[in-house]
Design a protein around this motif. Structure first.
Motif, PDB file in Angstrom:
ATOM      1  N   ASP A 338       0.823  -1.207   0.000  1.00 12.82           N
ATOM      2  CA  ASP A 338       0.000   0.000   0.000  1.00 12.82           C
ATOM      3  C   ASP A 338       0.857   1.258   0.000  1.00 12.82           C
ATOM      4  OD1 ASP A 338      -2.469  -1.115  -0.228  1.00 12.82           O
ATOM      5  OD2 ASP A 338      -3.060  -0.840   1.867  1.00 12.82           O
ATOM      6  N   LYS A 343      -0.644   4.638  -1.372  1.00 14.42           N
ATOM      7  CA  LYS A 343      -1.840   4.651  -0.527  1.00 14.42           C
ATOM      8  C   LYS A 343      -1.407   4.973   0.906  1.00 14.42           C
ATOM      9  CE  LYS A 343      -4.206   1.123  -3.300  1.00 14.42           C
ATOM     10  NZ  LYS A 343      -4.809  -0.225  -3.283  1.00 14.42           N
ATOM     11  N   THR A 344      -1.362   6.236   1.211  1.00 11.43           N
ATOM     12  CA  THR A 344      -0.925   6.646   2.545  1.00 11.43           C
ATOM     13  C   THR A 344      -2.001   7.477   3.250  1.00 11.43           C
ATOM     14  OG1 THR A 344       0.233   8.510   1.513  1.00 11.43           O
ATOM     15  CG2 THR A 344       1.533   6.536   2.024  1.00 11.43           C
ATOM     16  N   GLU A 387      -8.353   7.250   4.256  1.00 12.17           N
ATOM     17  CA  GLU A 387      -8.372   6.555   2.975  1.00 12.17           C
ATOM     18  C   GLU A 387      -8.145   5.053   3.118  1.00 12.17           C
ATOM     19  OE1 GLU A 387      -6.824   9.233   3.762  1.00 12.17           O
ATOM     20  OE2 GLU A 387      -6.803  10.742   2.175  1.00 12.17           O
ATOM     21  N   LEU A 388      -7.572   4.635   4.251  1.00 13.45           N
ATOM     22  CA  LEU A 388      -7.266   3.226   4.472  1.00 13.45           C
ATOM     23  C   LEU A 388      -8.034   2.664   5.655  1.00 13.45           C
ATOM     24  CD1 LEU A 388      -3.401   3.419   3.971  1.00 13.45           C
ATOM     25  CD2 LEU A 388      -5.014   2.301   2.447  1.00 13.45           C
TER      26      LEU A 388
END
Length: 415
Positions: A338, A343-344, A387-388
């Motif tokens: 990720d 994707k952070t 976002e995660l």
């Protein structure tokens, strides 16, 4: 002029080559290619002394091409150009077969320079290497060549060559050979026929009144079966085999590969890999394994070889017989995937650092709840970036330790 016994006995036909039946047997692909008479550009990959040069010589003889034997450690593109200059002359009327030994020592530019010569069809290239060609040879060459892997010759096949060498060495000077000598040399040479024949020649030259004895053979061939290069394939192959044997819970195989590493004097690589295995393969199924393995490694370095083999063997056996879990390794790989994919997201404000003046004005830490102030030291709140929020990296392994932890947290979190 002196000629080594191995050169005098070099096979002249494919049927005389010992070993490599997967390539040169009755239905072997390489044999069929050679017998067709149309020889493509090829790469021969395998350890020393297993027939690569011999087969190239046989190919040149069968196709009536002049064989040019170059070594990449001492030759360059100028030598290849010199070969090209001889083409279509009386020196090479049927074209040339260039056998380039140790091609891995050619740099990228030199390897790419070969292309203009092999693509015309006038020159056929057979390159050999003891290193994995997919690591050391550039794609431009690989895409134009067929790779054939030569393997260490089995002892039963080496023994045939040893008997032939003993017979040749006895010509003009007969001497007795004790039972078991040929079998020992064949076993001790590690699949290297040239090394085996070298041992026969040495023993023949040193034969005393009792001829060649088994004791002499053991002295001549001691430790010769070790194939090990700290920067080469054998190094990584043994480490890979060690880890996979422990992962597969085979203590005997694991001890075998540990012994091979330590016999080569490479305790550092063995110790590093054991620490990796403790985390990657035993993992959370037996969390206490890591400090124990670390203690064994530390003890090994304090003791030094040969005594170091004992604590390292203890670490190997502990892990080979321990329950296994790769849940930690799998979880961190997912997290890395990720992060590397971008994707952070922003860290939630309530868990950002709030230990400085003005943090509250920026909204840092205002809604953070201190878990130790709550029953069971846990309170529900979010920690991942928005976002995660639904990301799940860790999955409990099926072993007793992780399942106990899962049961505990399911109860605390009311799941």
């Amino acid at each position: 002029m002196y000629q080594p016994l191995a050169d005098r006995l070099r096979p002249k036909t494919l049927d005389d080559v010992v070993g490599q039946t997967h390539l040169l047997g009755e239905n072997g692909l390489l044999r069929r290619v050679i017998e067709s008479g149309s020889i493509p550009n090829m790469i021969f990959y395998g350890p020393s002394g297993v027939g690569k040069t011999t087969v190239a010589s046989i190919i040149a003889a069968r196709t009536e091409r002049k064989l040019y034997h170059l070594n990449a450690t001492t030759s360059g593109i100028a030598d290849i150009k010199a070969v090209i200059d001889e083409l279509d002359t009386f020196l090479a009327p049927n074209g040339a077969l260039v056998y380039l030994d140790e091609i891995q020592y050619f740099n990228k530019k030199q390897q790419q320079s070969l292309l203009e010569f092999i693509e015309t069809g006038k020159m056929t290239l057979i390159a050999s290497t003891t290193e994995n060609p997919y690591f050391y040879i550039y794609n431009a060459i690989l895409s134009r060549c067929t790779v054939f892997e030569f393997k260490p010759v089995e002892p039963r096949d080496v023994e045939r060559a040893v008997h032939r060498a003993i017979a040749a060495a006895r010509e003009g000077r007969d001497f007795p050979v004790e039972d078991g000598v040929a079998a020992h040399i064949a076993q001790a040479c590690g699949g290297d026929v040239r090394k085996a024949l070298g041992a026969v020649e040495l023993l023949a030259l040193g034969a005393g009144a009792d001829g060649v004895t088994l004791a002499d053979a053991k002295q001549a061939a001691q430790r010769s079966n070790m194939r090990y290069d700290r920067d080469g394939d054998s190094h990584y192959d043994i480490l890979s085999a060690l880890q996979k044997s422990i992962r597969g819970s085979d203590p005997d195989a694991a001890l075998h590969y540990l012994a091979r590493l330590l016999e080569a004097g490479d305790m550092i690589s063995a110790a590093r890999r054991l620490l990796v295995i403790a985390a990657e393969d035993v993992g959370l199924a037996y969390p206490q394994c890591m400090p124990i393995v670390k203690a064994c490694v530390d003890s090994a370095f304090q003791l030094g070889l040969p005594e170091a083999r004992i604590p390292l063997a203890e670490a190997v056996l502990l892990m080979a017989t321990a329950p296994k879990s790769n849940s930690a390794a799998a979880a961190v790989e997912k997290a890395f995937a990720d992060v590397q994919a971008g994707k952070t997201g922003d860290i939630p404000a309530h868990i950002k650092d709030a230990h400085y003046g003005g943090a509250a004005k920026m909204g840092r830490g205002l809604t953070y709840r201190f878990p130790h102030d709550y029953p069971n030291h846990w309170v529900k709140q979010s920690y991942l970036p928005e976002e995660l929020a639904d990301a799940r990296y860790y999955e409990y392994g099926p072993n007793k330790t992780e399942q106990a932890a899962r049961a505990y947290w399911d109860k605390v979190k009311g799941q």
